[in-house]
Every structure is written in C-alpha cells, then in structure tokens.
Design a protein around this motif. Structure first.
Motif, PDB file in Angstrom:
ATOM      1  N   UNK A   1      13.267   8.822  -5.674  1.00 24.33           N
ATOM      2  CA  UNK A   1      12.289   7.731  -5.701  1.00 24.33           C
ATOM      3  C   UNK A   1      10.973   8.170  -5.074  1.00 24.33           C
ATOM      4  N   UNK A   2      11.051   9.026  -4.070  1.00 21.76           N
ATOM      5  CA  UNK A   2       9.820   9.537  -3.458  1.00 21.76           C
ATOM      6  C   UNK A   2       8.970  10.278  -4.478  1.00 21.76           C
ATOM      7  N   UNK A   3       9.614  10.906  -5.451  1.00 16.80           N
ATOM      8  CA  UNK A   3       8.884  11.693  -6.454  1.00 16.80           C
ATOM      9  C   UNK A   3       7.998  10.835  -7.348  1.00 16.80           C
ATOM     10  N   UNK A   4       8.198   9.521  -7.343  1.00 16.11           N
ATOM     11  CA  UNK A   4       7.387   8.638  -8.189  1.00 16.11           C
ATOM     12  C   UNK A   4       6.123   8.163  -7.482  1.00 16.11           C
ATOM     13  N   UNK A   5       5.966   8.533  -6.214  1.00 14.33           N
ATOM     14  CA  UNK A   5       4.781   8.139  -5.441  1.00 14.33           C
ATOM     15  C   UNK A   5       3.818   9.314  -5.329  1.00 14.33           C
ATOM     16  N   UNK A   6       2.564   9.002  -5.079  1.00 18.26           N
ATOM     17  CA  UNK A   6       1.591  10.047  -4.780  1.00 18.26           C
ATOM     18  C   UNK A   6       0.989   9.789  -3.397  1.00 18.26           C
ATOM     19  N   UNK A   7       0.640  10.875  -2.728  1.00 19.22           N
ATOM     20  CA  UNK A   7       0.115  10.784  -1.375  1.00 19.22           C
ATOM     21  C   UNK A   7      -1.386  10.549  -1.415  1.00 19.22           C
ATOM     22  N   UNK A   8      -1.869   9.587  -0.624  1.00 15.95           N
ATOM     23  CA  UNK A   8      -3.302   9.293  -0.549  1.00 15.95           C
ATOM     24  C   UNK A   8      -3.687   9.128   0.916  1.00 15.95           C
ATOM     25  N   UNK A   9      -4.972   9.308   1.196  1.00 12.86           N
ATOM     26  CA  UNK A   9      -5.478   9.117   2.553  1.00 12.86           C
ATOM     27  C   UNK A   9      -6.534   8.015   2.528  1.00 12.86           C
ATOM     28  N   UNK A  10      -6.300   7.007   3.352  1.00 12.51           N
ATOM     29  CA  UNK A  10      -7.242   5.889   3.442  1.00 12.51           C
ATOM     30  C   UNK A  10      -7.466   5.566   4.910  1.00 12.51           C
ATOM     31  N   UNK A  11      -8.735   5.536   5.294  1.00 14.21           N
ATOM     32  CA  UNK A  11      -9.103   5.254   6.700  1.00 14.21           C
ATOM     33  C   UNK A  11      -8.347   6.170   7.657  1.00 14.21           C
ATOM     34  N   UNK A  12      -8.261   7.460   7.273  1.00 17.22           N
ATOM     35  CA  UNK A  12      -7.606   8.490   8.064  1.00 17.22           C
ATOM     36  C   UNK A  12      -6.108   8.277   8.241  1.00 17.22           C
ATOM     37  N   UNK A  13      -5.543   7.422   7.404  1.00 22.89           N
ATOM     38  CA  UNK A  13      -4.108   7.191   7.432  1.00 22.89           C
ATOM     39  C   UNK A  13      -3.478   7.767   6.168  1.00 22.89           C
ATOM     40  N   UNK A  14      -2.306   8.343   6.301  1.00 22.25           N
ATOM     41  CA  UNK A  14      -1.580   8.860   5.156  1.00 22.25           C
ATOM     42  C   UNK A  14      -0.699   7.737   4.582  1.00 22.25           C
ATOM     43  N   UNK A  15      -0.897   7.460   3.330  1.00 18.89           N
ATOM     44  CA  UNK A  15      -0.133   6.416   2.645  1.00 18.89           C
ATOM     45  C   UNK A  15       0.458   6.991   1.371  1.00 18.89           C
ATOM     46  N   UNK A  16       1.408   6.270   0.804  1.00 19.93           N
ATOM     47  CA  UNK A  16       2.045   6.680  -0.452  1.00 19.93           C
ATOM     48  C   UNK A  16       1.927   5.523  -1.444  1.00 19.93           C
ATOM     49  N   UNK A  17       1.427   5.879  -2.609  1.00 19.27           N
ATOM     50  CA  UNK A  17       1.013   4.858  -3.575  1.00 19.27           C
ATOM     51  C   UNK A  17       1.746   5.041  -4.897  1.00 19.27           C
ATOM     52  N   UNK A  18       2.100   3.902  -5.516  1.00 16.06           N
ATOM     53  CA  UNK A  18       2.785   3.931  -6.808  1.00 16.06           C
ATOM     54  C   UNK A  18       2.278   2.790  -7.681  1.00 16.06           C
ATOM     55  N   UNK A  19       1.951   3.115  -8.920  1.00 18.14           N
ATOM     56  CA  UNK A  19       1.519   2.096  -9.877  1.00 18.14           C
ATOM     57  C   UNK A  19       2.742   1.304 -10.344  1.00 18.14           C
ATOM     58  N   UNK A  20       2.728  -0.013 -10.151  1.00 16.01           N
ATOM     59  CA  UNK A  20       3.855  -0.843 -10.598  1.00 16.01           C
ATOM     60  C   UNK A  20       3.399  -1.846 -11.667  1.00 16.01           C
TER      61      UNK A  20
END
Length: 355
Positions: A119-138
């Motif tokens: 399931x992790x493979x369906x997310x992409x890593x992004x950086x917002x406001x110096x925070x690491x987040x993981x994003x997925x289009x639903x």
C-alpha cells in the motif's frame, strides 16, 4: 453491444414559468428591480423558454425520494466546492446520474509507516512547509447513466409580463413576473445495462466507483473482474422510477399562483444498441415533423432492440387539422414494431418489456 433507452417527451404549459433567471443574465439592468425572469434562449427567430438539464434532474430526484430511494448527502468543502458521498450502490442519484470526487489522501510519516509495503507503493513523497508527507490521489468518477436535454419550447414563444401587487402596511409594492404558454420537449437516454453495475479499481485516473479498500469496508460483493452488481429487484426499481419521474414530471416552482399539469402529453421511446438520441429533434416549427421521424426510425432500424412505444394524450396536438394520434396511427399502421396508445400505455408497455 449497448442497451440504451432513447426517448423524447412533450409537455404543455398554459400559464407557466418553469425555470427562473436573473436580471444580469436577461439584461434587465438596474431599473427593473421587482421582476422575476424566466430562462429563455433568443435567436433571430424569437424567444424559446427552457428549463435546464440540472433542473430536470433535480425534479426527477424529488420524485424518487418521495418513492423511498436514497439520495447522497452533499457536503460543502468551501464556497466553490461540494462533494457527494461516493456510494452509488446505496444512493440512487450517484448510480443513475453519476458523480465525481476529486481529492487526495495525505498522511504523516507516522501514519505512512503503519501501512503495508504494497500500500505504501501507491503513495508519493512530498514536502510541504518543511514537513515530509505522503500523498495519494483518491479521485473517483462515474458516468451518468441518465442523460437529459433541457426542456425547451418547440416554437418561438411570446413571453409576457404579468403585473402583481404586494400589499404592505404602507405603500403597496408592484412587481412583475414573466410567464408563457407553449409546448416544450425534452430528450433522454438511459443506459439500461449499466444502471446498478459498479467498478472496483485502484486506477484513480479512469472511471471507477470504489477502491478495493472501500468495497471491502462496505462489505460489497465484488466478482473476479472487479464488478459489483446491484440486486436485480432494486435495479428494476431504479429504472422504472426514473421513467415514472419523467412521465409524471412536476415542479414546485411558481405553482402556488401558476398551477400546471406538467405530466407528459406525448412520449416516444425504444431501446437501441447505440447511445445517440435519434428522437431529439422530431419537433419542428411547433409541431411533430412526421417525415423527419420516419427517416430517423428507418435509418436506425439495424440498431433497434425493442419495439417503439408511442403515447399521445387525446387532443394534445393537431397536425394538418387532424389529431396527432390519428395521424401517427395512419402513418405507422403497417409497422408491427411501433405501438401507439396513451402516454401511460407507452410507459407501461416498455416496463413490461423490460421485465
């Protein structure tokens, strides 16, 4: 091969204003404050009152709600966005009329770490406001199985101003509303095969009704091809109540002082393997164009799946001085696949065929 119920109805208004408009759209300016406009299309031939397709579907939903169907809750995200529930198995409107939910799932590093590797493979890593987040289009979207045209006058129509007085404890207020008397028509297509058929997929870029996780959480039975089927009894109910809503079309707008019978006075419908509505333009210059209709039927005969059901209210329209029903019966008397009767008989005849 597809299975599309293609049809057209006509209604008659004697003193009506089906769909309101604004002074900005109608060009009334600032001088005319106390006036209620009605929607209309203008061209070089005159004005043609109409009611939008959104208005049509709103009134269909009002009918089916009264008959016990579920309608999705619409939640406002902000002043410009609103989303439905995204559960077409449960909700009539999302099944029959379609929906789109464009959104993203955003997880923190801690939430992401708890997911399985697949399931992790369906997310992409992004950086917002110096925070690491993981994003997925639903994103999810479903095609509307019911397509409708606006209800529009079949001939140019004189739109009249009706003056009224509102009594007050001081000076009485004058106001005006636009009204008209005309015959109006509406076309519709209903994708019979795909009402109550829902897709399950991980692909957020195409059409899908559910993600695999949603289907599992909602305990929906998915087959090996990723398809969910609605119970046949409920599917039939959604189809037949859609048709009954079209037959008994009604509206609450301006009915207090402009009570109208907006039930269909004419209908023609049949199943075809193609989705093109061949009956959309059969009214011309204020009457049913018989020869246009004959050509449309003949040119699409190889795609016809059912009989053609026509219904006419007695005395509804004259063609060359004769009652429309009489003209139709004479013109199609040698065609055993065209059934002509009352409006109710036409709708009931198709529903019997559907069963």
């Amino acid at each position: 091969m597809g299975k599309f119920l293609t049809g057209c109805i006509a209604i008659e208004t004697r003193n009506a204003r089906l769909n309101g408009s604004s002074k900005d759209v109608e060009g009334g300016g600032n001088a005319l404050q106390n006036i209620s406009y009605t929607k209309k299309i203008r061209n070089r031939n005159g004005a043609f009152p109409y009611a939008s397709g959104v208005y049509v579907k709103k009134n269909i939903k009002k009918y089916v709600v009264a008959n016990g169907h579920n309608i999705s809750n619409v939640n406002s995200i902000d002043t410009t966005q609103a989303v439905t529930e995204g559960n077409p198995y449960k909700n009539y409107d999302e099944d029959v009329m379609g929906f789109m939910i464009a959104s993203k799932l955003i997880l923190t590093e801690e939430e992401f770490a708890q997911l399985p590797d697949i399931e992790q493979s369906t997310f992409k890593r992004v950086t917002k406001a110096k925070k690491t987040l993981y994003e997925k289009n639903i994103t999810k979207k479903r095609k509307g199985r019911l397509m409708v045209t606006p209800i529009q006058a079949i001939a140019k129509t004189t739109v009249k101003d009706e003056f009224n007085v509102r009594e007050t404890n001081k000076t009485n207020l004058l106001y005006t509303k636009e009204i008209y008397s005309t015959i109006m028509s509406m076309g519709f297509n209903l994708d019979i095969l795909n009402v109550g058929v829902f897709s399950v997929s991980e692909d957020e870029s195409g059409f899908r009704d559910y993600s695999p996780e949603e289907a599992e959480n909602l305990d929906l039975n998915t087959n090996d091809e990723g398809i969910i089927f609605l119970d046949k009894v409920e599917k039939r109910r959604r189809i037949t109540d859609t048709l009954k809503a079209i037959q008994h079309f009604n509206t609450g707008i301006a009915q207090a002082n402009n009570l109208e019978d907006l039930n269909a006075k004419f209908v023609i419908m049949a199943e075809y393997s193609i989705g093109n509505n061949i009956f959309n333009n059969i009214f011309r210059n204020g009457v049913l164009d018989i020869e246009y209709l004959v050509e449309a039927i003949e040119e699409n005969e190889s795609y016809r799946l059912s009989k053609i059901y026509m219904g006419v209210r007695s005395g509804f329209m004259k063609i060359d001085g004769k009652d429309m029903k009489e003209v139709l019966q004479e013109r199609f008397k040698d065609n055993q696949y065209i059934i002509i009767g009352t409006v109710g008989e036409a709708f009931d005849g198709y529903i019997e065929y559907l069963d």
